[in-house]
Design an enzyme around this catalytic site. Structure first.
Site, PDB file in Angstrom:
ATOM      1  N   HIS A 207      -5.435 -21.673  42.250  1.00 24.06           N
ATOM      2  CA  HIS A 207      -6.771 -21.311  42.729  1.00 24.06           C
ATOM      3  C   HIS A 207      -6.727 -21.344  44.253  1.00 24.06           C
ATOM      4  O   HIS A 207      -6.410 -22.384  44.846  1.00 24.06           O
ATOM      5  CB  HIS A 207      -7.827 -22.275  42.166  1.00 24.06           C
ATOM      6  CG  HIS A 207      -7.914 -22.184  40.667  1.00 24.06           C
ATOM      7  ND1 HIS A 207      -7.833 -23.274  39.838  1.00 24.06           N
ATOM      8  CD2 HIS A 207      -8.052 -21.085  39.865  1.00 24.06           C
ATOM      9  CE1 HIS A 207      -7.918 -22.854  38.569  1.00 24.06           C
ATOM     10  NE2 HIS A 207      -8.051 -21.535  38.553  1.00 24.06           N
TER      11      HIS A 207
ATOM     12  N   GLU B 189      -8.383 -24.150  46.652  1.00 29.74           N
ATOM     13  CA  GLU B 189      -8.140 -25.583  46.406  1.00 29.74           C
ATOM     14  C   GLU B 189      -7.041 -26.033  47.370  1.00 29.74           C
ATOM     15  O   GLU B 189      -5.850 -25.860  47.116  1.00 29.74           O
ATOM     16  CB  GLU B 189      -7.794 -25.804  44.926  1.00 29.74           C
ATOM     17  CG  GLU B 189      -8.988 -25.415  44.049  1.00 29.74           C
ATOM     18  CD  GLU B 189      -8.743 -25.466  42.549  1.00 29.74           C
ATOM     19  OE1 GLU B 189      -9.668 -25.185  41.779  1.00 29.74           O
ATOM     20  OE2 GLU B 189      -7.615 -25.777  42.141  1.00 29.74           O
TER      21      GLU B 189
ATOM     22  N   SER C 116      -4.950 -20.876  28.751  1.00 31.46           N
ATOM     23  CA  SER C 116      -3.542 -20.547  28.982  1.00 31.46           C
ATOM     24  C   SER C 116      -3.209 -20.659  30.460  1.00 31.46           C
ATOM     25  O   SER C 116      -3.387 -19.719  31.236  1.00 31.46           O
ATOM     26  CB  SER C 116      -3.269 -19.141  28.462  1.00 31.46           C
ATOM     27  OG  SER C 116      -3.630 -19.071  27.097  1.00 31.46           O
TER      28      SER C 116
ATOM     29  N   GLU D  61      -5.045 -32.903  39.113  1.00 27.78           N
ATOM     30  CA  GLU D  61      -6.400 -32.497  39.525  1.00 27.78           C
ATOM     31  C   GLU D  61      -6.990 -33.609  40.371  1.00 27.78           C
ATOM     32  O   GLU D  61      -7.244 -34.697  39.861  1.00 27.78           O
ATOM     33  CB  GLU D  61      -7.229 -32.287  38.259  1.00 27.78           C
ATOM     34  CG  GLU D  61      -8.620 -31.791  38.429  1.00 27.78           C
ATOM     35  CD  GLU D  61      -8.665 -30.328  38.801  1.00 27.78           C
ATOM     36  OE1 GLU D  61      -8.862 -30.060  39.997  1.00 27.78           O
ATOM     37  OE2 GLU D  61      -8.506 -29.456  37.920  1.00 27.78           O
TER      38      GLU D  61
HETATM   39  C1  LIG Z   1     -11.490 -26.991  38.903  1.00 28.42           C
HETATM   40  C2  LIG Z   1     -10.291 -26.382  38.240  1.00 28.42           C
HETATM   41  O1  LIG Z   1      -9.846 -25.338  38.664  1.00 28.42           O
HETATM   42  N1  LIG Z   1      -9.761 -27.014  37.204  1.00 28.42           N
HETATM   43  C3  LIG Z   1      -8.601 -26.501  36.466  1.00 28.42           C
HETATM   44  C4  LIG Z   1      -8.147 -27.496  35.464  1.00 28.42           C
HETATM   45  C5  LIG Z   1      -6.781 -27.227  34.952  1.00 28.42           C
HETATM   46  O2  LIG Z   1      -5.882 -26.954  35.744  1.00 28.42           O
HETATM   47  O3  LIG Z   1      -6.585 -27.304  33.733  1.00 28.42           O
HETATM   48  C6  LIG Z   1      -8.970 -25.177  35.805  1.00 28.42           C
HETATM   49  O4  LIG Z   1     -10.108 -25.005  35.356  1.00 28.42           O
HETATM   50  O5  LIG Z   1      -8.122 -24.302  35.722  1.00 28.42           O
HETATM   51 ZN   LIG Z   2      -8.011 -25.323  40.117  1.00 32.00          ZN
END
Ligand SMILES: CC(=O)N[C@@H](CC(=O)O)C(=O)O
Ligand SMILES: [Zn+2]
Length: 312
Positions: free
Chosen positions: A22, A25, A166, A179
């Site tokens: 992401h 982040e 996935s 996280e």
């Molecule tokens: C806030 C965030 O992006 N959390 C991740 C959690 C993960 O990696 O499983 C997501 O939703 O993909």
């Molecule tokens: Zn994330």
């Protein structure tokens, strides 16, 4: 438990550290960019650790994604679709990552992938586990918990039939999500950055010890198992009509009991939790989850048993 329950794994020689799954982040993005320039900190004897920015276009824009969420894109359908420029950017990227680090589910796949994420929720250092039967990962998580004590690092287990998704890391034999929060999107906080760095250090130390032949005896690992997603209260048009209640805000991993305050409407009314028993909410008020109609996820506490492990 006797030695016949020992599970053997081949050495974990190929390890990757993903940042920027992401693009907003910033701890993972910054650490991985740092290690791409100089990887000494993440190298261990007998291990090749590859730092890798998974979604460079999203990092460039400092947004979660460009076309679609990369951390939902590693489905069998996407990975087997005929490639082409007409596919969403993240689907093309998922195919590329699957070629480089997978193929997912094959013997050629990377041994371990750490995927670095930040949350706006007050979750602290959370390890995300995708299978309760992955004894290598369970042993690693037990090792990390012991190493950072008395600080804590909760383990979130997601093997829910509908809520599991996935992930980028799922191309590895042993996928590990990391996280860390709270940290706003697009922002770096030194405490969060350093906490993530320390967890990864211990994780890599574990891999080195395992490869050197250390045997890890059976142990138990307390986890929080994903149970249900809870949406914000909405009106008939689908507009949100309430916020996370102040008593629940920032209380990730703390018990929520039937009758406890959960939401507060804009006109000041309290909405209570009406579930059957105690749950442990997490990802409370995560910014990225408004588009997923999720105010928080409930979990239940469970103790898993990890078998002894050693290298094959
Ligand atoms: C806030 C965030 O992006 N959390 C991740 C959690 C993960 O990696 O499983 C997501 O939703 O993909
Ligand atoms: Zn994330």
């Amino acid at each position: 438990m006797s030695s016949h329950n020992t599970v053997s794994f081949s050495e974990a020689r190929r390890v990757a550290v993903f940042g920027g799954t992401h693009g907003n982040e910033m701890s993972g993005v910054t650490l991985v960019n740092l290690w791409v320039k100089n990887g000494a900190e993440i190298q261990r004897k007998g291990v090749e650790t590859k730092p890798f920015i998974t979604n460079p276009k999203a990092v460039e824009k400092c947004s979660r994604y460009v076309d679609t969420d990369l951390n939902r894109a590693f489905t069998p359908e996407n990975l087997s679709a005929p490639g082409g420029d007409d596919l969403p950017y993240e689907v093309q990227r998922a195919q590329e990552i699957n070629r480089l680090f997978g193929p997912k589910g094959s013997p050629e796949a990377y041994d371990v992938i750490f995927d670095l994420h930040n949350t706006t929720s007050n979750m602290g250092c959370t390890l995300i586990l995708e299978s309760s039967k992955d004894h290598f990962n369970l042993q690693m998580m037990n090792y990390i918990k012991k190493a950072i004590a008395p600080a804590s690092c909760p383990v979130l287990l997601n093997e829910h039939p509908l809520l599991k998704y996935s992930t980028s890391r799922s191309v590895a034999k042993h996928p590990v999500g990391l996280e860390v929060g709270p940290q706003p999107q697009g922002v770096l906080r030194s405490n969060i950055f350093e906490a993530m760095r320390v967890i990864l250090k211990h994780a890599l130390d574990f891999i080195e010890l395992f490869n050197e032949g250390m045997e890890f005896p059976p142990c138990t690992v307390d986890v929080f198992r994903v149970s249900e997603r809870v949406d914000y209260p909405r009106d008939a048009n689908g507009n949100i009509i309430a916020m996370v209640h102040p008593n629940l805000q920032d209380c990730d991993w703390e018990p929520l009991n039937p009758g406890d305050p959960m939401f507060q409407t804009f006109d000041g009314k309290t909405i209570h939790y009406e579930g059957a028993g105690t749950v442990y909410p997490t990802f409370i008020n995560e910014a990225a989850y408004y588009e997923k109609q999720q105010a928080f996820v409930t979990t239940r506490r469970e103790t898993l048993v990890a078998s002894a492990i050693r290298k094959a």
